[in-house]
Design a protein around this motif. Sequence first.
Motif, PDB file in Angstrom:
ATOM      1  N   ALA A 159       0.826  -1.207   0.000  1.00 32.55           N
ATOM      2  CA  ALA A 159       0.000   0.000   0.000  1.00 32.55           C
ATOM      3  C   ALA A 159       0.860   1.256   0.000  1.00 32.55           C
ATOM      4  CB  ALA A 159      -0.921  -0.003   1.220  1.00 32.55           C
ATOM      5  N   LEU A 160       0.270   2.372  -0.436  1.00 32.59           N
ATOM      6  CA  LEU A 160       0.968   3.649  -0.421  1.00 32.59           C
ATOM      7  C   LEU A 160       1.191   4.092   1.025  1.00 32.59           C
ATOM      8  CD1 LEU A 160      -1.032   5.518  -3.210  1.00 32.59           C
ATOM      9  CD2 LEU A 160       1.230   4.483  -3.416  1.00 32.59           C
ATOM     10  N   PRO A 161       2.339   4.660   1.311  1.00 32.01           N
ATOM     11  CA  PRO A 161       2.606   5.100   2.683  1.00 32.01           C
ATOM     12  C   PRO A 161       1.759   6.311   3.067  1.00 32.01           C
ATOM     13  CG  PRO A 161       4.374   5.798   1.213  1.00 32.01           C
ATOM     14  CD  PRO A 161       3.486   4.905   0.410  1.00 32.01           C
ATOM     15  N   ASN A 162       1.425   6.390   4.335  1.00 29.90           N
ATOM     16  CA  ASN A 162       0.744   7.550   4.918  1.00 29.90           C
ATOM     17  C   ASN A 162      -0.664   7.787   4.376  1.00 29.90           C
ATOM     18  OD1 ASN A 162       3.187   8.145   6.354  1.00 29.90           O
ATOM     19  ND2 ASN A 162       3.965   9.155   4.510  1.00 29.90           N
ATOM     20  N   ILE A 163      -1.262   6.736   3.798  1.00 22.75           N
ATOM     21  CA  ILE A 163      -2.650   6.814   3.326  1.00 22.75           C
ATOM     22  C   ILE A 163      -3.405   5.657   3.970  1.00 22.75           C
ATOM     23  CG2 ILE A 163      -4.176   6.649   1.326  1.00 22.75           C
ATOM     24  CD1 ILE A 163      -1.994   7.919  -0.344  1.00 22.75           C
ATOM     25  N   PRO A 164      -4.561   5.921   4.580  1.00 22.76           N
ATOM     26  CA  PRO A 164      -5.306   4.848   5.256  1.00 22.76           C
ATOM     27  C   PRO A 164      -5.553   3.657   4.343  1.00 22.76           C
ATOM     28  CG  PRO A 164      -6.255   6.977   5.781  1.00 22.76           C
ATOM     29  CD  PRO A 164      -5.220   7.223   4.730  1.00 22.76           C
ATOM     30  N   TRP A 165      -5.338   2.460   4.908  1.00 20.25           N
ATOM     31  CA  TRP A 165      -5.520   1.208   4.177  1.00 20.25           C
ATOM     32  C   TRP A 165      -6.560   0.364   4.899  1.00 20.25           C
ATOM     33  CZ3 TRP A 165      -4.702  -3.783   6.031  1.00 20.25           C
ATOM     34  CH2 TRP A 165      -4.733  -4.826   5.084  1.00 20.25           C
ATOM     35  N   GLN A 166      -7.400  -0.295   4.118  1.00 22.27           N
ATOM     36  CA  GLN A 166      -8.411  -1.177   4.689  1.00 22.27           C
ATOM     37  C   GLN A 166      -8.391  -2.489   3.920  1.00 22.27           C
ATOM     38  OE1 GLN A 166     -10.751  -3.188   6.533  1.00 22.27           O
ATOM     39  NE2 GLN A 166     -10.960  -1.112   7.360  1.00 22.27           N
ATOM     40  N   ASN A 167      -8.397  -3.583   4.634  1.00 18.47           N
ATOM     41  CA  ASN A 167      -8.342  -4.892   3.991  1.00 18.47           C
ATOM     42  C   ASN A 167      -9.593  -5.183   3.169  1.00 18.47           C
ATOM     43  OD1 ASN A 167      -7.205  -7.582   3.546  1.00 18.47           O
ATOM     44  ND2 ASN A 167      -8.874  -8.288   4.861  1.00 18.47           N
ATOM     45  N   ASP A 168     -10.755  -4.763   3.660  1.00 19.51           N
ATOM     46  CA  ASP A 168     -12.030  -5.034   3.003  1.00 19.51           C
ATOM     47  C   ASP A 168     -12.513  -3.780   2.282  1.00 19.51           C
ATOM     48  OD1 ASP A 168     -14.649  -5.607   2.257  1.00 19.51           O
ATOM     49  OD2 ASP A 168     -15.061  -6.756   4.076  1.00 19.51           O
ATOM     50  N   PRO A 169     -12.581  -3.790   0.950  1.00 20.30           N
ATOM     51  CA  PRO A 169     -13.018  -2.582   0.227  1.00 20.30           C
ATOM     52  C   PRO A 169     -14.444  -2.163   0.572  1.00 20.30           C
ATOM     53  CG  PRO A 169     -12.889  -4.470  -1.256  1.00 20.30           C
ATOM     54  CD  PRO A 169     -12.243  -4.885   0.022  1.00 20.30           C
ATOM     55  N   ARG A 170     -15.285  -3.091   0.961  1.00 18.62           N
ATOM     56  CA  ARG A 170     -16.656  -2.729   1.326  1.00 18.62           C
ATOM     57  C   ARG A 170     -16.692  -1.870   2.579  1.00 18.62           C
ATOM     58  NH1 ARG A 170     -18.645  -8.850   1.247  1.00 18.62           N
ATOM     59  NH2 ARG A 170     -16.611  -8.920   2.293  1.00 18.62           N
ATOM     60  N   VAL A 171     -15.845  -2.204   3.533  1.00 15.01           N
ATOM     61  CA  VAL A 171     -15.752  -1.392   4.750  1.00 15.01           C
ATOM     62  C   VAL A 171     -15.184  -0.023   4.421  1.00 15.01           C
ATOM     63  CG1 VAL A 171     -14.663  -1.200   7.014  1.00 15.01           C
ATOM     64  CG2 VAL A 171     -15.511  -3.429   6.214  1.00 15.01           C
ATOM     65  N   LEU A 172     -14.157   0.006   3.584  1.00 15.83           N
ATOM     66  CA  LEU A 172     -13.541   1.274   3.206  1.00 15.83           C
ATOM     67  C   LEU A 172     -14.557   2.188   2.522  1.00 15.83           C
ATOM     68  CD1 LEU A 172     -10.108   1.925   1.674  1.00 15.83           C
ATOM     69  CD2 LEU A 172     -12.111   2.670   0.400  1.00 15.83           C
ATOM     70  N   LEU A 173     -15.306   1.657   1.565  1.00 15.71           N
ATOM     71  CA  LEU A 173     -16.259   2.471   0.811  1.00 15.71           C
ATOM     72  C   LEU A 173     -17.405   2.961   1.690  1.00 15.71           C
ATOM     73  CD1 LEU A 173     -16.382   0.396  -2.499  1.00 15.71           C
ATOM     74  CD2 LEU A 173     -15.350   2.645  -2.173  1.00 15.71           C
ATOM     75  N   ALA A 174     -17.740   2.211   2.718  1.00  7.79           N
ATOM     76  CA  ALA A 174     -18.824   2.614   3.604  1.00  7.79           C
ATOM     77  C   ALA A 174     -18.423   3.781   4.498  1.00  7.79           C
ATOM     78  CB  ALA A 174     -19.271   1.434   4.459  1.00  7.79           C
ATOM     79  N   ASP A 175     -17.118   3.919   4.760  1.00  8.83           N
ATOM     80  CA  ASP A 175     -16.665   4.907   5.726  1.00  8.83           C
ATOM     81  C   ASP A 175     -15.976   6.125   5.126  1.00  8.83           C
ATOM     82  OD1 ASP A 175     -17.611   3.284   7.735  1.00  8.83           O
ATOM     83  OD2 ASP A 175     -15.675   2.320   8.114  1.00  8.83           O
TER      84      ASP A 175
END
Length: 345
Positions: free
Chosen positions: A51-67
């Motif tokens: 992943a890119l450094p210093n950018i929030p990462w989420q394992n599940d894209p569904r969780v990421l898109l919801a938030d």
Amino acid sequence: MTVPNNERGSNQRLPVVLLGDGERLRAVVAAAAASGLIEIVAQSGMPQAAALPNIPWQNDPRVLLADVDAAAALLAGSTRADLAAADLVIERGMHVWRLPPLARSFSESCEALRRAARPGLVYRVASWWEHVVDHAWGEIAWPEGFRPLLSELRLAQPAPAETSWRVSISESGGGALAGEAYGLCEVLVATRNLPERVFAATRVFRRATPAGTREAEDSATALLEYVDGGLAALTAAWGVPPTQTQLLHHGASASAQLTGDSLSLLDSAGTVLDHRPLPTDWLAADIQRFVALVRGSAADRAAVTLERHLAVSALLEAIYLSSQTHHPEAPLKFYEVQGRSAPRA
């Protein structure tokens, strides 16, 4: 749930999420940075170590898109993965930018267009043809009445690794032709529309290792016949030297030569009459176009690009089907089967 904010000023960068993994990810990240118009605010799909450094990462894209508070998503995975990710993004009411091809088959392409047809939603599949138009096609001093009668598409590029998703039919939908030759196929369709008949053969001739499991073709040849009597010959290959990317249009008295970095007009003796260079950062320019469409809420203009990609999907489908049936196939019949209007010239 947060609502995508399209009201941000034009001087501010568009907030986007990055979804993807694999070999196309690096190119998209570089293009996003070069565009100067977007800000990646979150990412998912790739291992955390990638992943890119210093950018929030989420394992599940569904969780990421919801938030996440973002207006759009940049997709950079396999064709199969990008189709699935696009559905998730659309469900959140966010705009979509992704790389071609549109889908792995014509029916799947039609379904992608149906899902993308939401009011105010910009669903863009990057277009090399529009890049060529912007920087070269409209600037060439075309002879009056120039019309291609014979076209030659020639593509030879290094083969992907045997572990790449590009060699998997389920992930990519096709090999050398649907992958590296896609941009040239898009230009061919844009300038000559769809042929009346296609005769084709595809093969797997070379593997990186004796135990390779390549499914997608590393060699494809096709002959296209047009309703006006014109012809086109296509050859695309992986791992066959010399490396080249070229589309030739031959008219009655002149020829056009399009490569990855230039467009030239030649006379019948091969003398260069006009020459226009092409910038190499076409993905960055395409992301800039995407941002302009989003800020202008120009979903109708984005739909024109999708229809052209659908036509390329029909051409590829006819080529791959002809290779299986050993008979000529008609790209336009897929439109009839799906109940869609034929593309206009």
